[in-house]
Scaffold this motif. Structure first.
Motif, short mmCIF file in Angstrom:
data_model
loop_
_atom_site.label_atom_id
_atom_site.label_comp_id
_atom_site.label_asym_id
_atom_site.label_seq_id
_atom_site.Cartn_x
_atom_site.Cartn_y
_atom_site.Cartn_z
N LEU A 108 0.84 -1.20 0.00
CA LEU A 108 0.00 0.00 0.00
C LEU A 108 0.87 1.25 0.00
O LEU A 108 1.70 1.44 0.89
N ASN A 109 0.69 2.11 -1.00
CA ASN A 109 1.49 3.33 -1.03
C ASN A 109 1.00 4.31 0.02
O ASN A 109 -0.06 4.13 0.64
N TRP A 110 1.78 5.36 0.23
CA TRP A 110 1.46 6.28 1.33
C TRP A 110 0.13 6.98 1.14
O TRP A 110 -0.67 7.09 2.07
N ASN A 111 -0.12 7.48 -0.06
CA ASN A 111 -1.36 8.21 -0.30
C ASN A 111 -2.58 7.32 -0.04
O ASN A 111 -3.57 7.78 0.55
N THR A 112 -2.51 6.06 -0.45
CA THR A 112 -3.62 5.14 -0.19
C THR A 112 -3.82 4.93 1.30
O THR A 112 -4.95 4.93 1.80
N ARG A 113 -2.72 4.77 2.03
CA ARG A 113 -2.81 4.61 3.49
C ARG A 113 -3.48 5.82 4.14
O ARG A 113 -4.33 5.69 5.01
N TYR A 114 -3.04 7.01 3.71
CA TYR A 114 -3.58 8.23 4.31
C TYR A 114 -5.07 8.37 4.01
O TYR A 114 -5.87 8.70 4.91
N GLN A 115 -5.47 8.08 2.78
CA GLN A 115 -6.87 8.19 2.41
C GLN A 115 -7.72 7.14 3.13
O GLN A 115 -8.88 7.38 3.46
N ILE A 116 -7.14 5.98 3.39
CA ILE A 116 -7.86 4.95 4.15
C ILE A 116 -8.12 5.42 5.57
O ILE A 116 -9.23 5.30 6.10
#
Length: 321
Positions: A108-116
């Protein structure tokens, strides 16, 4: 929608494709006659199954929110209790977050983690502050956060949920939840508030940052056992200004440092020992959206006590056996 048991047997091919399971039963993949993919939870045990069935139907049966899993229907025939949900193709957050990168496994890339994390915060804020009745989930953890094809997160599994009337602020309930995500007030037997979900969310945030479980790892050094506990390491590094070293190494430095610091600060405000020191989920949403600033959180008393335990370094908890 009320389903017949025979229809769900047919849709799941006699419950042949198991997606997962837990203490209350198992979840199976199915396909309805209109080609809709579903996840069918078959509850086990007459007593516990009935309790979870009623809790889920009453809490999320009428909820429509983009970050709450959709309950399509149910089956209640004889002693059979089944719940039918929309199917989340990417499974649960734990399966995405904790598997090690190998072969074709996607990190999971960082942006995906943050949006999750932002999506989960919005879902919890809705449950706590926008529903007709305040709903306390009581079991927030990566296993209960589902992810769809677009990596949109949805809070799931309301079998332990508690409903609180809008004219009340607390509710007495039996002990529930999962070790590692439990707020300290659970142990004191006091009436709970939505702040127990805030605490659990904070623990999940730390796991999203590190890509690993917060659970202690035990090491044997010269006849003594030492337990490395990530939250202790994390609060140390946060106060030292070294958040970079806490981020999942599988990202190879490809992340937004300001967002990582923000997540780390929010996480430790969420896991403060005193519930009154924790933010509401609405405040968490505003902070994660960048609409509200947050200060450096103090070290929670429980973590401070663990850091002082024995002769271990500050990032280790001595646990001599």
């Amino acid at each position: 929608m009320a389903f017949r048991y025979t229809d769900l047997v047919h849709a799941t091919k006699n419950f042949s494709d198991k997606l997962g399971g837990g203490g209350f039963g198992s979840v199976y993949k199915g396909v309805l006659s209109d080609s809709t993919c579903i996840a069918v939870k078959r509850l086990d045990g007459v007593s516990q199954g009935e309790k979870q069935f009623r809790a889920e139907v009453s809490s999320i049966g009428l909820i429509q929110h983009i970050n709450i899993v959709k309950l399509i229907g149910f089956c209640c025939e004889g002693d059979k209790r089944l719940l039918v949900y929309e199917h989340m193709i990417n499974g649960s957050l734990d399966s995405l977050l904790f598997k090690k990168s190998s072969g074709n496994d996607v990190v999971l890339n960082w942006n995906t983690r943050y949006q999750i994390t932002l999506g989960v915060a919005r879902g919890l804020s809705y449950l706590h502050q926008s529903c007709r009745e305040c709903i306390i989930h009581c079991d927030i953890k990566p296993e209960n956060i589902l992810v769809d094809a677009s990596f949109l997160p949805k809070v799931a599994d309301f079998g332990l949920a508690a409903l609180v009337g809008r004219n009340c602020s607390r509710v007495l309930t039996t002990f529930r939840g999962t070790a590692g995500y439990l707020a300290p007030e659970w142990l004191s037997g006091v009436a709970i508030t939505p702040k127990i979900d805030v605490y659990s969310f904070g623990m999940v945030l730390l796991e999203v940052i590190s890509g690993s479980r917060n659970s202690p790892e035990t090491y044997n050094t010269s006849g003594s056992y030492y337990v490395k506990y990530f939250p202790i390491q994390a609060i140390d590094k946060l106060h030292e200004g070294d958040v970079r070293s806490l981020v999942d190494p599988q990202l190879h430095g490809d992340f937004n440092l300001a967002e990582a610091e923000r997540l780390c600060k929010v996480a430790f405000w969420c896991i403060q020992d005193n519930e009154f020191d924790r933010p509401t989920m609405g405040e968490v949403v505003r902070i994660l959206e960048g609409l509200q600033d947050t200060s450096m959180p103090p070290i929670p008393r429980l973590l401070a006590a663990m850091m002082q335990e024995g002769d271990a370094p500050s990032s280790m908890l001595s646990c001599r056996c």
